[in-house]
Structures are given as C-alpha cells and as structure tokens.
Design an enzyme around this catalytic site. Structure first.
Site, PDB file in Angstrom:
ATOM      1  N   CYS A 115       0.839  -1.199   0.000  1.00 26.39           N
ATOM      2  CA  CYS A 115       0.000   0.000   0.000  1.00 26.39           C
ATOM      3  C   CYS A 115       0.879   1.257   0.000  1.00 26.39           C
ATOM      4  O   CYS A 115       1.429   1.603  -1.034  1.00 26.39           O
ATOM      5  CB  CYS A 115      -0.988  -0.026   1.163  1.00 26.39           C
ATOM      6  SG  CYS A 115      -2.364   1.127   0.938  1.00 26.39           S
ATOM      7  N   HIS A 209      -3.534  -4.980   0.933  1.00 27.74           N
ATOM      8  CA  HIS A 209      -2.944  -5.368   2.218  1.00 27.74           C
ATOM      9  C   HIS A 209      -2.916  -6.890   2.365  1.00 27.74           C
ATOM     10  O   HIS A 209      -3.828  -7.485   2.957  1.00 27.74           O
ATOM     11  CB  HIS A 209      -3.740  -4.730   3.363  1.00 27.74           C
ATOM     12  CG  HIS A 209      -3.443  -3.286   3.541  1.00 27.74           C
ATOM     13  ND1 HIS A 209      -2.492  -2.825   4.429  1.00 27.74           N
ATOM     14  CD2 HIS A 209      -3.947  -2.193   2.925  1.00 27.74           C
ATOM     15  CE1 HIS A 209      -2.435  -1.509   4.367  1.00 27.74           C
ATOM     16  NE2 HIS A 209      -3.300  -1.101   3.460  1.00 27.74           N
ATOM     17  N   GLU A 211      -1.327  -8.632   4.357  1.00 29.33           N
ATOM     18  CA  GLU A 211      -1.284  -9.043   5.776  1.00 29.33           C
ATOM     19  C   GLU A 211      -2.676  -9.257   6.356  1.00 29.33           C
ATOM     20  O   GLU A 211      -2.820  -9.815   7.457  1.00 29.33           O
ATOM     21  CB  GLU A 211      -0.496  -8.019   6.609  1.00 29.33           C
ATOM     22  CG  GLU A 211      -1.253  -6.781   7.032  1.00 29.33           C
ATOM     23  CD  GLU A 211      -1.359  -5.720   5.950  1.00 29.33           C
ATOM     24  OE1 GLU A 211      -1.861  -4.619   6.265  1.00 29.33           O
ATOM     25  OE2 GLU A 211      -0.945  -5.982   4.803  1.00 29.33           O
TER      26      GLU A 211
END
Length: 229
Positions: A115, A209, A211
């Site tokens: 990002c 993202h 994660e």
C-alpha cells in the site's frame, strides 16, 4: 535445513502510547505484517525509524525488505501541492523509508511495498501519485475487497495468474510510474494495483494489504527471492 531469510519490515513512531501505567513513545507495526512474513517462511525483523544515512547499513544486514502501509506520502516528495484531504506529513518516516527503498534497490535486495510501500517505491524512482482517486477507500477502520487482474508475463502474474479479490483501504495511488517500473495488476476502474521492476532483483509493490488475507503467494515469492543461496 535451509536458513530462513531475514526480512526487515519498516515501522513507524507513535507518541504517547499507553503501556500499563506509562505513556511513552513507541515504534509500532500491526502484528499482521511480521506474521505474514513468518507464515511465508521468513524471519521477521521490525525496523524502527532511524536516520536516513543509516539505511544502507541496515539493508546490508537483511535478505529482504517489506515497506509497510501507513499514512500519505507528503506530496512535496513528488513535486505536488497537497490536496486539502491529504493527511498531515510524516517527514521523518518518508525520509527513512525512501532511504530504505533506495538502499535496497542499490544493493539488489528483494523488496515488497505494501500500500503506502508501493507509493514510496514509486516516488523513490521519480514517479508521482494521485492523492485522492475515487472508489478505493471505504468505511474508516474497515478493509474493503475488490478484484485485481494481473498483467500477463509479469512477476506478479507468475505468482498469482488469476483475477483475485484483495483487501484494500487507500486513497493515494500511482499517477506517473517511476523509472523502470511497469504495472503488473489493475483494478476494474483502471487503477494500478501492482507495480514491479521486470528485470534484476525481485521488486514488487501492491496497493492492497496481503497481511489481512490468507493468500501468501506474493510474500512467498519475496521469501524465495530473499533465501540465501
């Protein structure tokens, strides 16, 4: 047993964080980032902000680098005036992460920008950003999902060959690409969702993202590229 590569992850400073009865400044990072690296087979090392001139020595100790998500890159870094909706600048973080990216590129250390990390990569290579594209920022504190389509023949498409739904929350995005970068995935509205260097060291930036997702394919490619010979 093959040694697990050491992947550094940029962190950020936060003032006045409560630690029990104490309020102290802290170097912070959402736990999803180190867990992502660990789940993909790497060793995670959190990198607290430092003087930019220490970036080369820091990167020299790493096998790979992740530049994490976060606030807006200051528009002055790419020669633009701030939009009224652009967040306040974090000049120390901008300087540190730009130095980390440039050191990784110089040393050919595998690099993943997430990002904001994609945006830092693009700016480090002379690119510019759109400060407020429409349709990519949902309810504050909630990640939305949208599909991204890979560009055939790219590193990203080699890792993720099909259109995939990804978790995202951003408003800055790529405008003019930095030197040498090519788009490797797009959103349906034409927003560049991934960029990469097609030759040389493994360098990729994603606008979403990972994660916050179960799909480890991109990060596994980073870990594989960073693995000691």
């Amino acid at each position: 047993m093959t040694a697990r590569p050491l992947i550094g992850i940029s962190t950020y400073e936060e003032s006045g964080v409560r630690w029990g009865a104490w309020r102290m400044d802290a170097a912070l990072l959402p736990l999803g980032y180190p867990r992502l690296v660990q789940r993909a087979g790497g060793l995670a090392a959190m990198l607290p902000p430092d003087a930019p001139e220490q970036a080369a020595a820091t990167v020299a100790r790493l096998d790979g680098l992740v530049v994490a998500g976060g606030p807006d890159v200051e528009p002055a870094r790419y020669g633009a005036e701030p939009d009224p909706r652009t967040g306040p600048p974090d000049r120390a973080r901008d300087a540190w992460e730009l130095a980390l990216v440039r050191a990784a590129l110089e040393r050919r250390v595998p690099l993943l920008g997430i990002c904001r990390g994609l945006q830092v990569l693009n700016v480090a290579l002379g690119g510019t950003l759109v400060q407020h594209p429409d349709g990519h920022r949902g309810v504050p504190g909630v990640f939305g999902r949208h599909p991204v389509k890979p560009v055939p023949g790219t590193r990203y498409a080699d890792a993720v060959p099909e259109e995939t739904s990804v978790p995202a929350f951003h408003h800055q995005a790529v405008d003019r690409l930095g030197e040498g970068l090519v788009p490797s995935a797009y959103a349906a509205d034409g927003t560049v969702e991934a960029v990469e260097l097609p030759t040389g060291a493994w360098v990729l930036g994603v606008q979403w993202h990972p994660e916050m997702d179960e799909d480890l394919r991109v990060v596994r490619r980073l870990v594989q590229a960073a693995a000691p010979p």
